[in-house]
Design a protein around this motif. Structure first.
Motif, PDB file in Angstrom:
ATOM      1  N   ALA A   1      -6.878  21.978  -6.355  1.00 21.45           N
ATOM      2  CA  ALA A   1      -6.159  20.838  -6.928  1.00 21.45           C
ATOM      3  C   ALA A   1      -5.406  21.232  -8.190  1.00 21.45           C
ATOM      4  CB  ALA A   1      -7.140  19.704  -7.234  1.00 21.45           C
TER       5      ALA A   1
ATOM      6  N   SER B   1      -7.602  11.194   1.720  1.00 17.91           N
ATOM      7  CA  SER B   1      -7.413  12.489   1.064  1.00 17.91           C
ATOM      8  C   SER B   1      -6.093  13.104   1.496  1.00 17.91           C
ATOM      9  CB  SER B   1      -8.550  13.448   1.412  1.00 17.91           C
ATOM     10  OG  SER B   1      -8.228  14.763   0.973  1.00 17.91           O
TER      11      SER B   1
ATOM     12  N   VAL C   1      -4.171   9.506  -6.604  1.00  9.84           N
ATOM     13  CA  VAL C   1      -4.675  10.494  -5.645  1.00  9.84           C
ATOM     14  C   VAL C   1      -4.382  10.093  -4.214  1.00  9.84           C
ATOM     15  CG1 VAL C   1      -6.799  11.476  -4.674  1.00  9.84           C
ATOM     16  CG2 VAL C   1      -6.461  11.438  -7.152  1.00  9.84           C
TER      17      VAL C   1
ATOM     18  N   SER D   1      -7.786  14.836 -11.546  1.00 12.13           N
ATOM     19  CA  SER D   1      -6.704  14.013 -12.098  1.00 12.13           C
ATOM     20  C   SER D   1      -6.892  13.740 -13.587  1.00 12.13           C
ATOM     21  CB  SER D   1      -6.607  12.679 -11.339  1.00 12.13           C
ATOM     22  OG  SER D   1      -7.708  11.831 -11.659  1.00 12.13           O
TER      23      SER D   1
ATOM     24  N   LEU E   1     -10.802  15.437  -6.306  1.00 11.48           N
ATOM     25  CA  LEU E   1      -9.421  15.124  -6.681  1.00 11.48           C
ATOM     26  C   LEU E   1      -9.369  14.121  -7.827  1.00 11.48           C
ATOM     27  CD1 LEU E   1      -7.894  14.888  -3.093  1.00 11.48           C
ATOM     28  CD2 LEU E   1      -7.368  16.635  -4.806  1.00 11.48           C
TER      29      LEU E   1
END
Length: 431
Positions: A255, A184, A396, A229, A225
């Motif tokens: 995000a 992450s 990511v 995206s 995440l």
């Protein structure tokens, strides 16, 4: 309290859990309320001992020859805390809060017991039916994966990029021995502690109070995440269909840098209740909370770029955090969960616009709750097709795809990704 008193307390808590069939957290809380002389360090150490005994319940019982609360507590402190057997009886004789002295049989077991000839399911420390499910997913690596579910978890934090930068928060929390998470890009980790050492109370820290960090496992961060995206730089429209207390909603908001619009919804208004204070503390301004009720989401039909379904599940991927749940679950409960997940997926799918994504997430490792649910859903609703998440994963994390990645979804595990066990899949609605 010294170690003997803590062992005696752990035996009492484990007995309470066994006899009253109640969650460990409740039993520990009640013990603390009725033993107010015990300090916070004592309570933390007792909790660690209880949880370690339950994480390794099956293998400890095999080595001790019995599965009593006393055998589990003694086995945990010797086998996993590395306390010398020879010193225990001396310590017990010097402490009036200690349990009874070790018997000859207990001494023999603690000194001589080994894992030689231990059955695989026992070494894995999972129920028999779970062993079969895990073998279906991981093949010959299932014991390795199951054993990792019995380890102590780290304390993972998500840096709220709406308010702070990861490097600065890392420096601020340096006294907690934090390190950057491997996958992450917004995570920090306090590694697992050993023995009676407890994790820091980060919720009392300024960084938490001011909304710069949230407690969230790295796998959960990655799931949010990956979902985020699926929208463009404008932020798009996202529905968090099973938002619960709002952990992933907050991660989505950050995000998207407060762009676009996120709708947070849950069928249980009590689970949703904490989200309001959390949104305020985090500075999340692009979130609209939709309380449960007839027609609450009707205006969102067919409009969402992404619908995130964090479905209720067995929680098998989080057994290292909730080991008591591992021994309470029954095989027939999986079918009940699968039926519930199927209904939720179908209910959520109507909000996905043509060309949009339905992202399905569980904290389970069982195929009946994961890949099989995706396959059943796409068969029933062929306008949805499973999407390979490898490109999104690369975007990511900039890391190699997980060991257990397939075109139908990603499986994250303590052994392979050093995260909680999670399943993430995405299904695209055809234009």
């Amino acid at each position: 309290m010294r170690l003997p008193g803590r062992i005696d307390a752990a035996i009492a808590v484990l007995t309470d859990v066994e006899e009253r069939h109640r969650p460990v957290a409740e039993a520990l809380k009640d013990w603390g309320l009725s033993h107010r002389f015990a300090g916070s360090g004592d309570r933390a150490a007792i909790g660690d001992l209880v949880y370690d005994a339950l994480r390794r319940r099956s293998s400890i019982a095999w080595r001790m020859g019995e599965e009593t609360p006393r055998a589990l507590a003694l086995g945990a402190v010797v086998f996993h805390w590395a306390e010398p057997v020879e010193s225990l009886n001396q310590l017990f004789s010097e402490d009036r809060h200690a349990p009874e002295k070790l018997t000859e049989s207990e001494l023999e077991r603690l000194q001589a017991a080994s894992e030689e000839n231990m059955p695989e399911a026992v070494r894995a420390d999972v129920p028999d039916f779970a062993a079969k499910e895990l073998e279906r997913v991981f093949g010959t690596a299932w014991v390795e994966e199951a054993m990792a579910l019995g380890g102590r978890p780290p304390l993972d934090l998500r840096v709220n990029v709406l308010k702070a930068e990861r490097d600065k928060v890392e420096a601020q929390l340096a006294r907690f021995d934090v390190e950057k998470t491997r996958l992450s890009p917004v995570g920090l980790r306090v590694p697992p502690r050993e023995g009676a050492r407890r994790h820091p109370n980060v919720q009392a820290d300024e960084a938490y109070q001011r909304g710069r960090i949230e407690i969230q496992d790295e796998a959960s961060q990655l799931a949010a995440l990956l979902a985020a995206s699926g929208v463009d730089d404008s932020g798009g429209q996202i529905l968090d269909f099973c938002a619960g207390g709002g952990g992933k909603t907050l991660a989505l908001s950050a995000a998207l840098a407060n762009r676009g619009q996120i709708y947070a919804h849950d069928a249980d208004r009590h689970r949703l209740a904490p989200i309001f204070e959390r949104l305020k503390r985090a500075g999340a301004r692009n979130v609209q909370v939709r309380q449960p009720g007839e027609g609450a989401l009707d205006d969102l039909d067919g409009r969402m770029d992404v619908v995130l379904v964090d479905a209720p599940c067995s929680g098998s991927g989080t057994w290292r955090r909730r080991p008591d749940a591992k021994w309470r679950i029954r095989e027939d409960a999986l079918q009940l969960r699968a039926d519930e997940q199927e209904k939720i997926l179908h209910a959520a799918s109507r909000f996905v616009r043509p060309g949009g994504l339905l992202v399905y997430v569980t904290c389970s490792l069982f195929p009946a709750e994961n890949g099989e649910r995706v396959a059943a859903f796409t068969e029933a609703q062929p306008e949805f097709q499973a999407l390979d998440l490898a490109p999104a994963w690369d975007k990511v994390t900039a890391a190699d795809k997980p060991r257990w990645a397939t075109p139908a979804g990603l499986v994250l595990t303590p052994a392979s990704t050093a995260t909680d066990g999670f399943f993430v899949a995405a299904m695209a609605r055809q234009p």
